[in-house]
Design a protein around this motif. Structure first.
Motif, mmCIF file in Angstrom:
data_model
loop_
_atom_site.group_PDB
_atom_site.id
_atom_site.type_symbol
_atom_site.label_atom_id
_atom_site.label_comp_id
_atom_site.label_asym_id
_atom_site.label_seq_id
_atom_site.Cartn_x
_atom_site.Cartn_y
_atom_site.Cartn_z
ATOM 1 N N ALA A 1 0.844 -1.192 0.000
ATOM 2 C CA ALA A 1 0.000 0.000 0.000
ATOM 3 C C ALA A 1 0.882 1.245 0.000
ATOM 4 O O ALA A 1 1.994 1.226 0.541
ATOM 5 N N ILE A 2 0.408 2.315 -0.617
ATOM 6 C CA ILE A 2 1.160 3.565 -0.531
ATOM 7 C C ILE A 2 0.759 4.307 0.745
ATOM 8 O O ILE A 2 -0.305 4.052 1.325
ATOM 9 N N ALA A 3 1.625 5.218 1.159
ATOM 10 C CA ALA A 3 1.416 5.876 2.456
ATOM 11 C C ALA A 3 0.054 6.564 2.537
ATOM 12 O O ALA A 3 -0.576 6.601 3.599
ATOM 13 N N GLU A 4 -0.410 7.090 1.397
ATOM 14 C CA GLU A 4 -1.695 7.805 1.385
ATOM 15 C C GLU A 4 -2.875 6.894 1.716
ATOM 16 O O GLU A 4 -3.952 7.372 2.074
ATOM 17 N N MET A 5 -2.685 5.578 1.567
ATOM 18 C CA MET A 5 -3.745 4.620 1.862
ATOM 19 C C MET A 5 -3.690 4.127 3.305
ATOM 20 O O MET A 5 -4.570 3.377 3.748
ATOM 21 N N CYS A 6 -2.630 4.497 4.008
ATOM 22 C CA CYS A 6 -2.436 3.968 5.361
ATOM 23 C C CYS A 6 -2.534 5.090 6.382
ATOM 24 O O CYS A 6 -2.306 6.252 6.053
ATOM 25 N N LYS A 7 -2.852 4.721 7.596
ATOM 26 C CA LYS A 7 -2.929 5.710 8.665
ATOM 27 C C LYS A 7 -1.820 5.445 9.678
ATOM 28 O O LYS A 7 -1.461 4.296 9.921
ATOM 29 N N ILE A 8 -1.321 6.536 10.257
ATOM 30 C CA ILE A 8 -0.400 6.364 11.386
ATOM 31 C C ILE A 8 -1.263 6.282 12.638
ATOM 32 O O ILE A 8 -1.846 7.275 13.078
ATOM 33 N N THR A 9 -1.392 5.072 13.185
ATOM 34 C CA THR A 9 -2.212 4.879 14.384
ATOM 35 C C THR A 9 -1.353 4.883 15.643
ATOM 36 O O THR A 9 -1.867 4.965 16.744
ATOM 37 N N ASP A 10 -0.039 4.748 15.444
ATOM 38 C CA ASP A 10 0.874 4.684 16.579
ATOM 39 C C ASP A 10 2.149 5.421 16.160
ATOM 40 O O ASP A 10 2.887 4.965 15.287
ATOM 41 N N ALA A 11 2.386 6.592 16.775
ATOM 42 C CA ALA A 11 3.530 7.438 16.366
ATOM 43 C C ALA A 11 4.868 6.770 16.637
ATOM 44 O O ALA A 11 5.887 7.167 16.083
ATOM 45 N N LYS A 12 4.871 5.750 17.488
ATOM 46 C CA LYS A 12 6.114 5.023 17.778
ATOM 47 C C LYS A 12 6.289 3.803 16.883
ATOM 48 O O LYS A 12 7.314 3.119 16.948
ATOM 49 N N LYS B 1 5.166 3.713 13.174
ATOM 50 C CA LYS B 1 4.443 4.329 12.062
ATOM 51 C C LYS B 1 4.083 3.314 10.971
ATOM 52 O O LYS B 1 4.947 2.554 10.533
ATOM 53 N N TYR B 2 2.849 3.364 10.542
ATOM 54 C CA TYR B 2 2.322 2.532 9.450
ATOM 55 C C TYR B 2 2.313 1.035 9.774
ATOM 56 O O TYR B 2 2.286 0.204 8.866
ATOM 57 N N ILE B 3 2.324 0.695 11.062
ATOM 58 C CA ILE B 3 2.393 -0.738 11.391
ATOM 59 C C ILE B 3 1.220 -1.515 10.800
ATOM 60 O O ILE B 3 1.387 -2.654 10.356
ATOM 61 N N ASP B 4 0.020 -0.889 10.746
ATOM 62 C CA ASP B 4 -1.149 -1.623 10.245
ATOM 63 C C ASP B 4 -0.962 -2.052 8.799
ATOM 64 O O ASP B 4 -1.521 -3.063 8.361
#
Ligand SMILES: [Mn+2]
Length: 301
Positions: free
Chosen positions: A51-62, A64-67
């Protein structure tokens, strides 16, 4: 032997865009033809879906993009496991170094492996120690079983983690404070630039090989192009001055090839946007050839 090229156009583990174009840049430098000229059969498996970054959310600032990184890691692990199981050699093109969470664990499915990690950074942070939250700085700790359980377990908690005493890091020169404590706790071997300067690459890589090859079924090499001095490899997201020379890196790859234990390899962090004339990608191809047994004629045989 057949080489399976597996592209991973991922930039989710890093702060800088452009590294997702690394697999194309490396292929553009005639990777397949050059490997075929060495006598290998080469199968390009294409790219893993990322997935590209625009499709993902940062849910955990520590973390990033883990989901998005978890499912990608599973896909990479599956592709690499399939390749090694078929007795082929997976050559994984990045992409940022978070891809190795999947590639190395895939290679470790049903076998014990040692890992040589050539890198300016040990990539041994956890959510507790990371200064940036970028997962490409945590890959090796996760492989050794330290850090977020979602990325340690991947899809199957039965897949063993890598024994940290079978890990050797070559070329380190930028180590965070908490990361150092993690490394000491884990017991991984670190051959930093100072030791390489003092004792030479021959001694450093011999020590690394001795450490990682005992009682294992194979060695996996993960080569981060930022291990090189930035004058040789400017196309990387996190350049650190005073790094390895081209010849030191070739020598490391050549000596690893001589063990006949290498079962797979990553070429990561090639960022063509930051590069000049694609030179970092071209250099990555040269190192793959050295790791796969190309020898410079010695004047005798
Ligand atoms: Mn790295």
């Amino acid at each position: 032997m057949q080489i399976d090229i597996i592209g991973v156009p991922i930039d989710l583990g890093a702060d800088r865009r452009g590294v997702d174009m690394g697999p194309s840049a490396i292929r553009y430098s005639h990777l397949q033809n050059r490997l075929e000229a060495l006598g290998y059969t080469v199968q390009d498996e294409g790219n893993i879906e990322v997935a590209i970054a625009e499709m993902c959310k940062i849910t955990d600032a520590k973390m990033k993009y883990i989901d998005c990184i978890v499912p990608v890691s599973r896909r990479i692990a599956g592709a690499v496991a399939t390749s090694v199981q078929a007795k082929n050699f997976p050559l994984v093109l990045g992409g940022d170094h978070s891809l190795s969470i999947g590639s190395v664990r895939g290679a470790a499915r049903n076998r014990k492996i040692g890992v040589i990690w050539i890198d300016a950074h040990p990539d041994f942070n956890t959510a507790e120690t990371t200064p940036s939250g970028n997962i490409h700085g945590m890959s090796l700790a996760l492989l050794a079983g330290m850090g977020d359980p979602r990325l340690v377990q991947l899809w199957d908690e039965n897949i063993p983690v890598i024994d940290p005493t079978k890990i050797a890091i070559i070329g380190a020169r930028d180590v965070d404070g908490g990361e150092k404590a993690n490394l000491q706790k884990a017991g991984a071997l670190v051959m930093g630039m100072e030791q390489i300067d003092r004792y030479g690459m021959v001694a450093a890589i011999e020590k690394a090989i001795e450490r990682v090859s005992r009682d294992v079924d194979g060695i996996y090499l993960s080569l981060d192009m930022d291990a090189l001095d930035p004058q040789h490899a400017p196309g990387v997201g996190t350049p650190v001055p005073a790094g390895l020379t081209q010849r030191e890196t070739h020598l490391a790859c050549e000596m690893i090839a001589e063990t006949n234990k290498l079962i797979g390899m990553d070429l990561v962090e090639v960022n063509p946007i930051l590069d000049g004339q694609n030179k970092t990608a071209a250099l990555a191809v040269e190192f793959a050839l050295s790791a796969l047994g190309r020898r410079i004629w010695n004047g005798q045989s």
